[in-house]
Design an enzyme around this catalytic site. Structure first.
Site, short mmCIF file in Angstrom:
data_model
loop_
_atom_site.label_atom_id
_atom_site.label_comp_id
_atom_site.label_asym_id
_atom_site.label_seq_id
_atom_site.Cartn_x
_atom_site.Cartn_y
_atom_site.Cartn_z
N ARG A 5 0.81 -1.22 0.00
CA ARG A 5 0.00 0.00 0.00
C ARG A 5 0.85 1.27 0.00
NH1 ARG A 5 -4.10 0.19 4.24
NH2 ARG A 5 -4.52 -1.96 3.73
N THR A 6 1.92 1.30 0.77
CA THR A 6 2.77 2.49 0.78
C THR A 6 3.45 2.67 -0.58
OG1 THR A 6 3.13 2.23 3.13
CG2 THR A 6 4.64 3.66 1.98
N LYS B 224 22.69 -11.68 5.09
CA LYS B 224 23.72 -11.28 4.14
C LYS B 224 23.12 -11.17 2.74
CE LYS B 224 27.16 -10.52 6.72
NZ LYS B 224 27.56 -9.12 6.88
N ARG C 204 11.88 2.31 2.11
CA ARG C 204 11.25 1.59 3.23
C ARG C 204 12.26 0.54 3.66
NH1 ARG C 204 6.29 -0.52 5.41
NH2 ARG C 204 5.54 1.58 5.12
N HIS D 278 7.85 7.38 10.15
CA HIS D 278 7.15 7.22 8.88
C HIS D 278 6.50 8.58 8.60
CE1 HIS D 278 5.07 5.65 5.57
NE2 HIS D 278 4.41 4.65 6.10
#
Lengths: 309, 176, 422
Positions: free
Chosen positions: A55-56, A83, A105, A135
């Site tokens: 959604r973001t 890693k 993000r 955020h």
């Protein structure tokens, strides 16, 4: 405004209001047949996602595309703590691709700061959520939504009484909102079990309560935070049932809210845990507005960061 | 600093422009007046009022912010946005008069034409400005001009309107 | 063997004029100086006994890209040290006589600085089964100090047994005090800054609860307990309480915990990420007080080199640790002497005399006649800037880069041989 948007702490009150005003104007424009503005034509924005958040990502992608930017989605699978390609090497790749802006993000707090402060790349960095830190665009869209509903779409949030309820300790949404809402003049009350509050929470200047039931009708905004089920295994609370009973927004609590109070949630919701279905779907809920406003607020952020020289 | 137009002269210029608009368009029935924020919007409102009183009918008017359409955004810090308000009548098949305070490089008008086209296809687009100071960088000219003002490129022309600046006058700064 | 020489025009740590006569690698009285002694001008520098570090990570064997015994020794003498103590968290871990002898012999063969290996308390530093501490003690390396540093000996029974067991050979258990359940995933001091940064907190209580437990255990068994890198005001209080009560304990603090606070984490620059973490201003002040009043016996570097890629990343992914050999004296001087809390001669006692006695490092820690000529000449009036290129350690993870510090080490001598000069 700075070249980057890493933390709400970097914004002055005036800059924050100006961003919200810009978002309001863009929201009006995008309600007309005009869906696309030529502003960022020829600019490349990379959505760099080290964590799944459809959604973001979609919200930023829509915002960038409505400003005519070229958008590249770059998902790095798995946590960088395992890693894999390092943040540095990823940044060098983006630099080579000529990214003008990077929306990041990342599961590690401070990852956006590192990207912006090291000389790995020259583009603007927008923090789209870093670990349990911040955020900022979520807080801005929340403030925007509050303003649209309770403040006639302009100015600050002076005099409003906002409750933020739930897992404050692990919530980047809560950290950004505490900073922004207080900056804009709102009074913030944090409501959570003591295990889900930082030990130094008194340095945040908020009211802190452990009890969700007292003075419920005093709030203009009730913002519910997502609770991750894993927290239970780490002994932050005894059971989902007890959490929902003590800190969930259910029908009984909903009924006690005052008539103008709005209910918010950053999503995705755990219906039945922190918020009941009837609360999420009630006419007090502005959760769908939050999603819609996200695009305008992110357009404003992209424009203000990348529109100028 | 010297004053180029005073309050009475501004009023006279607008009135003359209003007459020219009516004459050119043979009335006002198909007109939409669109101002370019900030001062262009105030001038458009004044023109609309004059036109209404001359013709005795309500004139459709609005404003159109050009910021997001500019091609010189990268040369300066981002500016805050002005209001865009397209009248309910829309602009499609209308005779649109764009109104701005000063015509200089022509880049604002180019951006306005782009912005306007997003809202429909006007029958004609005309341009009214209070001051034309020359130094065009694009093939753009005004249909209605309050005053032609020869200037140096480095001079600054400032239009003050009572709606925002507490007085009506046009100044020029930096003249040797 | 080393030359015979007479150093003139020196000062002792309290500022009095001093001449040092060295013959057959030892100090002797000036009047008994050998007639063939070369006379060397000390240029008014201050002579101090060679510094002794009880807490050094040399990374060899296993992580030679970060540091080796050779590069660490060079860094040590540049910082004025003539003896360092190699922590056992190498690969393989120094939990057998074989590994400690290997490290010890490397030190001898380089001949730059005495390298005293520290043995692991438990096999693989797993905290479960005691390692063969007796064998390590009886080895060529004569290990006296044992530590699981990097990990806490958190099992109370294992800790009790370890303390008891080393009494047989006058050993010391150096405890890394950290309750692992309270610090799982922790990134920095738990407090106002961690709350703001969203970095998982590391409570002071995780350190203090282990210290308190170990003090009580040692009161019961009467062994030698050494608490590594104290970082909290509460920890200082506990040690003070224990010493008043007559419990046998010694304690150390690092230079960085005497100067830096958790506020620096606001940059998210992992150069400030260290275990145990930087604490608050209040803790720093309490630690300084503790060193000044003798509650804290020793300043030890916890020199923890890491290659660039382990720090050139996001905070949570970065390794814990700060290098410190080359800046220890300067940083400690800035924190304690410039602040007016201590005199240089007392600081030198914390960095040389006391650690040499705890480790039983004979020949170190004193300028006394007859002692091995392990000493350092420093310029107390000089200021210097810490520059990456001048760092001799293989790793450059220093939080002091670009900073101006007081006191410059000019020359270091090991058994009368000049091992560093600038």
């Amino acid at each position: 405004m700075n070249r980057h948007l890493l933390s709400i702490a970097d914004l002055s009150k005036e800059e924050a209001i100006s961003l919200l005003d810009t978002a309001a104007e863009l929201a009006r424009v995008t309600e007309t047949p005009v869906k696309k503005l030529p502003t960022l034509r020829g600019r490349t924005i990379v959505n760099l996602f080290f964590e799944d958040s459809t959604r973001t990502r979609i919200s930023f992608e829509a915002a960038a595309k409505r400003l005519s930017a070229d958008v590249i989605n770059f998902s790095v699978k798995g946590s960088s703590l395992s890693k894999g390609e390092s943040l540095k090497d990823t940044a060098l790749t983006l630099q080579a691709m000529g990214a003008d802006g990077v929306v990041i993000r990342h599961p590690a707090s401070g990852a956006a700061h590192r990207l912006a402060s090291q000389k790995w790349m020259s583009g603007s960095v927008i923090n789209a959520g870093d670990g349990t830190h911040e955020h900022p665009t979520q807080a801005l869209l929340d403030a925007f939504t509050i303003r649209e509903n309770l403040k006639e779409r302009s100015g600050d949030l002076m005099g409003l009484n906002v409750a933020i309820v739930g897992d404050v300790l692990h919530s980047r949404v809560a950290r950004s909102n505490v900073l922004l809402l207080q900056k804009l003049g709102a009074k913030v009350t944090l409501i959570a079990p003591p295990t889900l509050l930082p030990v130094a929470v008194n340095s945040w200047g908020c009211n802190v309560k452990y009890d969700f039931d007292s003075d419920l009708n005093s709030f203009d905004v009730v913002m519910m935070l997502r609770v991750q089920r894993e927290r239970m295994e780490d002994a932050f609370f005894p059971s989902e049932r007890e959490y929902a009973r003590r800190y969930g927004l259910n029908a009984a609590r909903l009924a006690q809210l005052n008539s103008r109070c709005i209910v918010m949630h950053p999503g995705p919701m755990n219906r039945g845990l922190e918020i009941s279905a009837d609360s999420a779907d009630s006419d007090k809920s502005v959760i769908v507005d939050q999603v819609k406003n996200g695009v305008a607020v992110r357009m404003a952020a992209l424009y203000l960061l990348l529109g100028g020289e | 600093m010297s004053i180029v137009l005073d309050q009475a002269e501004i009023a006279r210029a607008l009135k003359r422009i209003a007459h020219e608009i009516i004459e050119r368009n043979k009335g006002v029935s198909n007109l939409v007046i669109i101002g370019i924020p900030t001062r262009g919007s105030f001038l458009a409102a004044r023109l609309t009022k004059i036109l209404s009183s001359l013709e005795g009918v309500e004139i459709h008017s609005g404003s159109l912010d050009t910021t997001m359409y500019r091609d010189d955004l990268r040369n300066a810090a981002p500016r805050s946005l002005g209001k865009t308000e397209i009248p309910l009548s829309g602009v499609h098949d209308r005779d649109v008069v764009l109104v701005d305070d000063v015509l200089f490089s022509g880049r604002t008008i180019r951006a306005a034409l782009d912005a306007l086209s997003e809202h429909g296809r006007p029958k004609t687009v005309q341009l009214a400005v209070l001051i034309d100071r020359g130094h065009r960088e694009l093939p753009i000219r005004a249909d209605y001009v309050g005053k032609n003002l020869p200037t140096n490129r480095n001079e600054r022309v400032q239009v003050c309107l009572s709606e925002i600046d507490n007085l009506d006058q046009v100044e020029i700064e930096g003249r040797a | 063997m080393s030359r015979n020489f007479l150093l003139k025009n020196l000062k002792d740590p309290s500022g009095r004029p001093l001449e040092l006569a060295i013959a057959n690698s030892r100090f002797m009285t000036v009047k008994d100086a050998a007639p063939d002694s070369e006379i060397i001008d000390g240029n008014g520098l201050t002579a101090i006994p060679g510094l002794v570090d009880l807490h050094t990570h040399l990374r060899e064997p296993g992580k030679e890209d970060a540091e080796t015994v050779l590069s660490g020794s060079r860094a040590a003498v540049a910082g004025g040290f003539t003896a360092i103590s190699a922590m056992p968290n190498t690969n393989p871990i120094a939990d057998t006589a074989g590994v400690v002898e290997q490290v010890f012999r490397l030190g001898i063969s380089h001949g730059i600085c005495d390298v005293f290996p520290i043995g692991a308390v438990t096999l693989g530093q797993q905290g479960k089964i005691l390692s063969e501490m007796g064998a390590m003690h009886s080895s060529e390396a004569k290990v006296r100090i044992f530590s699981d540093d990097g990990h806490c000996v958190w099992d109370s029974l294992v800790m009790r047994r370890a303390l008891e067991y080393v009494k047989a050979f006058d050993g010391v258990i150096a405890q890394h005090a950290e309750d692992p359940r309270l610090t799982h995933g922790s990134q920095m001091n738990e407090g106002e800054v961690s709350a703001a940064l969203g970095l998982k907190g590391w409570p002071a209580a995780a350190e203090e609860s282990i210290i308190a437990r170990d003090l009580l255990l040692n009161e019961h068994v009467g062994s030698r307990l050494h608490i590594c890198h104290l970082t909290t005001a509460g920890g200082v209080e506990l040690i003070r309480w224990a010493k008043n009560r007559g419990i046998q304990v010694t304690a150390e603090v690092t230079p960085h915990h005497l100067l830096l606070t958790d506020d620096l984490a606001r940059s998210y620059d992992p150069v400030y990420k260290v275990n145990p973490p930087l604490r608050t201003e209040r803790d720093v002040m309490a630690l300084r007080e503790g060193v000044a009043d003798g509650t804290i016996d020793v300043i030890a570097t916890d020199h923890a080199p890491h290659p660039a890629e382990d720090k050139d990343c996001e905070w949570a992914a970065a390794a814990f640790g700060i290098i410190g050999l080359e800046t220890a004296l300067s940083v400690s001087y800035k924190a304690l002497v410039e602040s007016g809390l201590m005199k240089l001669e007392d600081l030198v006692e914390r960095m040389s005399g006391a650690p040499a006695r705890i480790g039983r490092y004979e020949g170190h820690g004193s300028l006394a006649i007859g002692n091995e000529a392990n000493f350092t000449l420093v310029d107390t009036a000089a200021n210097w800037r810490v520059e990456t290129l001048e760092i001799r350690s293989k790793s450059k993870n220093s939080p002091y880069l670009g900073l101006e510090l007081p006191v410059k080490v000019r020359r270091t001598y090991l058994r009368g041989k000049e091992v560093f000069s600038q």
